[in-house]
Design a protein around this motif. Sequence first.
Motif, PDB file in Angstrom:
ATOM      1  N   PHE A  20      46.596  37.770  57.447  1.00  0.00           N
ATOM      2  CA  PHE A  20      45.632  36.958  58.219  1.00  0.00           C
ATOM      3  C   PHE A  20      44.393  36.669  57.366  1.00  0.00           C
ATOM      4  O   PHE A  20      43.893  35.552  57.316  1.00  0.00           O
ATOM      5  CB  PHE A  20      45.171  37.684  59.499  1.00  0.00           C
ATOM      6  CG  PHE A  20      46.259  37.947  60.510  1.00  0.00           C
ATOM      7  CD1 PHE A  20      47.388  37.137  60.578  1.00  0.00           C
ATOM      8  CD2 PHE A  20      46.149  39.008  61.407  1.00  0.00           C
ATOM      9  CE1 PHE A  20      48.389  37.382  61.512  1.00  0.00           C
ATOM     10  CE2 PHE A  20      47.142  39.256  62.351  1.00  0.00           C
ATOM     11  CZ  PHE A  20      48.269  38.450  62.395  1.00  0.00           C
ATOM     12  N   SER A  21      43.907  37.714  56.696  1.00  0.00           N
ATOM     13  CA  SER A  21      42.709  37.576  55.879  1.00  0.00           C
ATOM     14  C   SER A  21      42.939  36.585  54.730  1.00  0.00           C
ATOM     15  O   SER A  21      42.116  35.700  54.476  1.00  0.00           O
ATOM     16  CB  SER A  21      42.307  38.957  55.346  1.00  0.00           C
ATOM     17  OG  SER A  21      41.137  38.875  54.588  1.00  0.00           O
ATOM     18  N   CYS A  22      44.098  36.717  54.067  1.00  0.00           N
ATOM     19  CA  CYS A  22      44.419  35.808  52.951  1.00  0.00           C
ATOM     20  C   CYS A  22      44.561  34.369  53.448  1.00  0.00           C
ATOM     21  O   CYS A  22      44.127  33.433  52.780  1.00  0.00           O
ATOM     22  CB  CYS A  22      45.708  36.236  52.246  1.00  0.00           C
ATOM     23  SG  CYS A  22      45.500  37.730  51.280  1.00  0.00           S
TER      24      CYS A  22
ATOM     25  N   ILE B 239      36.510  33.175  41.541  1.00  0.00           N
ATOM     26  CA  ILE B 239      36.070  34.569  41.729  1.00  0.00           C
ATOM     27  C   ILE B 239      36.612  35.134  43.047  1.00  0.00           C
ATOM     28  O   ILE B 239      37.095  36.264  43.106  1.00  0.00           O
ATOM     29  CB  ILE B 239      34.523  34.673  41.785  1.00  0.00           C
ATOM     30  CG1 ILE B 239      33.872  33.860  40.696  1.00  0.00           C
ATOM     31  CG2 ILE B 239      34.057  36.127  41.813  1.00  0.00           C
ATOM     32  CD1 ILE B 239      33.670  34.529  39.424  1.00  0.00           C
ATOM     33  N   TRP B 240      36.526  34.345  44.101  1.00  0.00           N
ATOM     34  CA  TRP B 240      36.904  34.857  45.430  1.00  0.00           C
ATOM     35  C   TRP B 240      38.372  35.247  45.507  1.00  0.00           C
ATOM     36  O   TRP B 240      38.708  36.222  46.170  1.00  0.00           O
ATOM     37  CB  TRP B 240      36.562  33.823  46.526  1.00  0.00           C
ATOM     38  CG  TRP B 240      35.105  33.791  46.877  1.00  0.00           C
ATOM     39  CD1 TRP B 240      34.048  33.957  46.011  1.00  0.00           C
ATOM     40  CD2 TRP B 240      34.514  33.573  48.172  1.00  0.00           C
ATOM     41  NE1 TRP B 240      32.856  33.841  46.692  1.00  0.00           N
ATOM     42  CE2 TRP B 240      33.106  33.604  48.016  1.00  0.00           C
ATOM     43  CE3 TRP B 240      35.042  33.326  49.448  1.00  0.00           C
ATOM     44  CZ2 TRP B 240      32.220  33.427  49.081  1.00  0.00           C
ATOM     45  CZ3 TRP B 240      34.161  33.141  50.520  1.00  0.00           C
ATOM     46  CH2 TRP B 240      32.773  33.199  50.325  1.00  0.00           C
ATOM     47  N   VAL B 241      39.262  34.494  44.865  1.00  0.00           N
ATOM     48  CA  VAL B 241      40.689  34.846  44.986  1.00  0.00           C
ATOM     49  C   VAL B 241      41.005  36.167  44.280  1.00  0.00           C
ATOM     50  O   VAL B 241      42.047  36.778  44.538  1.00  0.00           O
ATOM     51  CB  VAL B 241      41.672  33.742  44.489  1.00  0.00           C
ATOM     52  CG1 VAL B 241      41.601  32.514  45.350  1.00  0.00           C
ATOM     53  CG2 VAL B 241      41.434  33.399  43.026  1.00  0.00           C
TER      54      VAL B 241
ATOM     55  N   ALA C  28      29.833  36.765  41.461  1.00  0.00           N
ATOM     56  CA  ALA C  28      29.865  35.916  42.657  1.00  0.00           C
ATOM     57  C   ALA C  28      28.478  35.683  43.243  1.00  0.00           C
ATOM     58  O   ALA C  28      28.242  34.673  43.919  1.00  0.00           O
ATOM     59  CB  ALA C  28      30.768  36.539  43.718  1.00  0.00           C
ATOM     60  N   LYS C  29      27.564  36.611  43.008  1.00  0.00           N
ATOM     61  CA  LYS C  29      26.243  36.470  43.627  1.00  0.00           C
ATOM     62  C   LYS C  29      25.183  36.048  42.613  1.00  0.00           C
ATOM     63  O   LYS C  29      24.542  35.005  42.773  1.00  0.00           O
ATOM     64  CB  LYS C  29      25.831  37.786  44.286  1.00  0.00           C
ATOM     65  CG  LYS C  29      26.672  38.129  45.512  1.00  0.00           C
ATOM     66  CD  LYS C  29      26.155  39.369  46.173  1.00  0.00           C
ATOM     67  CE  LYS C  29      26.661  39.525  47.586  1.00  0.00           C
ATOM     68  NZ  LYS C  29      27.745  40.491  47.704  1.00  0.00           N
ATOM     69  N   VAL C  30      24.987  36.865  41.563  1.00  0.00           N
ATOM     70  CA  VAL C  30      23.941  36.541  40.575  1.00  0.00           C
ATOM     71  C   VAL C  30      24.380  35.328  39.740  1.00  0.00           C
ATOM     72  O   VAL C  30      23.642  34.355  39.598  1.00  0.00           O
ATOM     73  CB  VAL C  30      23.635  37.748  39.655  1.00  0.00           C
ATOM     74  CG1 VAL C  30      22.581  37.375  38.628  1.00  0.00           C
ATOM     75  CG2 VAL C  30      23.197  38.953  40.480  1.00  0.00           C
TER      76      VAL C  30
ATOM     77  N   LEU D  26      32.880  41.633  39.877  1.00  0.00           N
ATOM     78  CA  LEU D  26      33.112  40.431  40.699  1.00  0.00           C
ATOM     79  C   LEU D  26      31.885  40.109  41.547  1.00  0.00           C
ATOM     80  O   LEU D  26      31.460  38.956  41.635  1.00  0.00           O
ATOM     81  CB  LEU D  26      34.318  40.629  41.620  1.00  0.00           C
ATOM     82  CG  LEU D  26      35.709  40.558  40.991  1.00  0.00           C
ATOM     83  CD1 LEU D  26      36.773  40.924  42.021  1.00  0.00           C
ATOM     84  CD2 LEU D  26      35.977  39.163  40.428  1.00  0.00           C
ATOM     85  N   ASP D  27      31.315  41.134  42.196  1.00  0.00           N
ATOM     86  CA  ASP D  27      30.161  40.906  43.078  1.00  0.00           C
ATOM     87  C   ASP D  27      28.968  40.332  42.308  1.00  0.00           C
ATOM     88  O   ASP D  27      28.292  39.415  42.787  1.00  0.00           O
ATOM     89  CB  ASP D  27      29.728  42.217  43.750  1.00  0.00           C
ATOM     90  CG  ASP D  27      30.653  42.629  44.896  1.00  0.00           C
ATOM     91  OD1 ASP D  27      31.505  41.813  45.303  1.00  0.00           O
ATOM     92  OD2 ASP D  27      30.516  43.770  45.383  1.00  0.00           O
ATOM     93  N   ILE D  28      28.719  40.876  41.118  1.00  0.00           N
ATOM     94  CA  ILE D  28      27.573  40.382  40.334  1.00  0.00           C
ATOM     95  C   ILE D  28      27.832  38.927  39.895  1.00  0.00           C
ATOM     96  O   ILE D  28      26.942  38.077  39.968  1.00  0.00           O
ATOM     97  CB  ILE D  28      27.280  41.318  39.138  1.00  0.00           C
ATOM     98  CG1 ILE D  28      26.726  42.643  39.670  1.00  0.00           C
ATOM     99  CG2 ILE D  28      26.283  40.678  38.165  1.00  0.00           C
ATOM    100  CD1 ILE D  28      26.487  43.699  38.613  1.00  0.00           C
TER     101      ILE D  28
END
Length: 252
Positions: A143-145, A185-187, A219-221, A215-217
């Motif tokens: 469902f999430s994917c 990045i999200w995939v 995707a955000k920074v 990934l978080d850095i």
Amino acid sequence: MSISMDTVSYWLAFGAIGMSLGSLAILALTSKLRDADRHHGYVALAITLIAATSYFAMWQNVGNITVNGHTLQLARYIDWTITTPLLLFSLLAVGLPSIKSSKSAWTTGGLLVALIGLDIFMIVTGLIASVVNTDQQMPWYVFSCLALVVITLLLYNTVYKLSKKLLKPAASKLYINLTVFLTIIWVAYPVVWILGDTGTSTISTVSENMAYAILDITAKVGFGLLLIAGLMDLTGKIKPKKDVSTIDAAAK
Ligand code: RET
């Protein structure tokens, strides 16, 4: 596996410091934006500050619960529930004119609501997949994917088409470049999830925490800095009037 291992906390501290330094960089770049464009920087800053706090919490082992023998970092999911909608909002704020100046206000608002709704659904079903018994995990993961797939399709198809219709080419070009960066990045997140402790335990808890931190850095920074820099470049091309934001000035 217990997660209070030293190397795990090293990557969590790395995340907290990375998000804090990233916030400073975003703040510095935001101060160079025109007044009418600053809102883009403030959203990017909110995203990295929330993440810095979440990494601090995880580093301090705040919000960790044990389910089915593995440690679940709740702070991660709370962070994602708040910041991934903000990331989508900041992407749409570049790809579409502001609601008040748009000829397609309902479409724009509707797309924003749909994307954010799907995004929250994606994180919540991902959280459910992380807490249920192993034999119940798969449907929630799927469902999430699926939500991520629909988000991606909306961004590349519906939003991009609208962006090309409503904005000058230089602005919709910035939107699609940022969309490509964001979706690549999200995939990677569902891949880390399935390989990590929550999924198949193929990689170690250390690798999982390292992968999420990097990934978080990015995707955000990374995304925030690219967005602001791209916007500054666009301002130079569009040459907006003083009180008009660059994106609104780029409207056809
Ligand atoms: C989960 C697990 C289940 C399947 C999917 C996931 C997707 C997560 C995503 C997270 C993005 C986080 C970002 C954080 C910013 O710092 C929940 C891992 C599809 C896409 C961008």
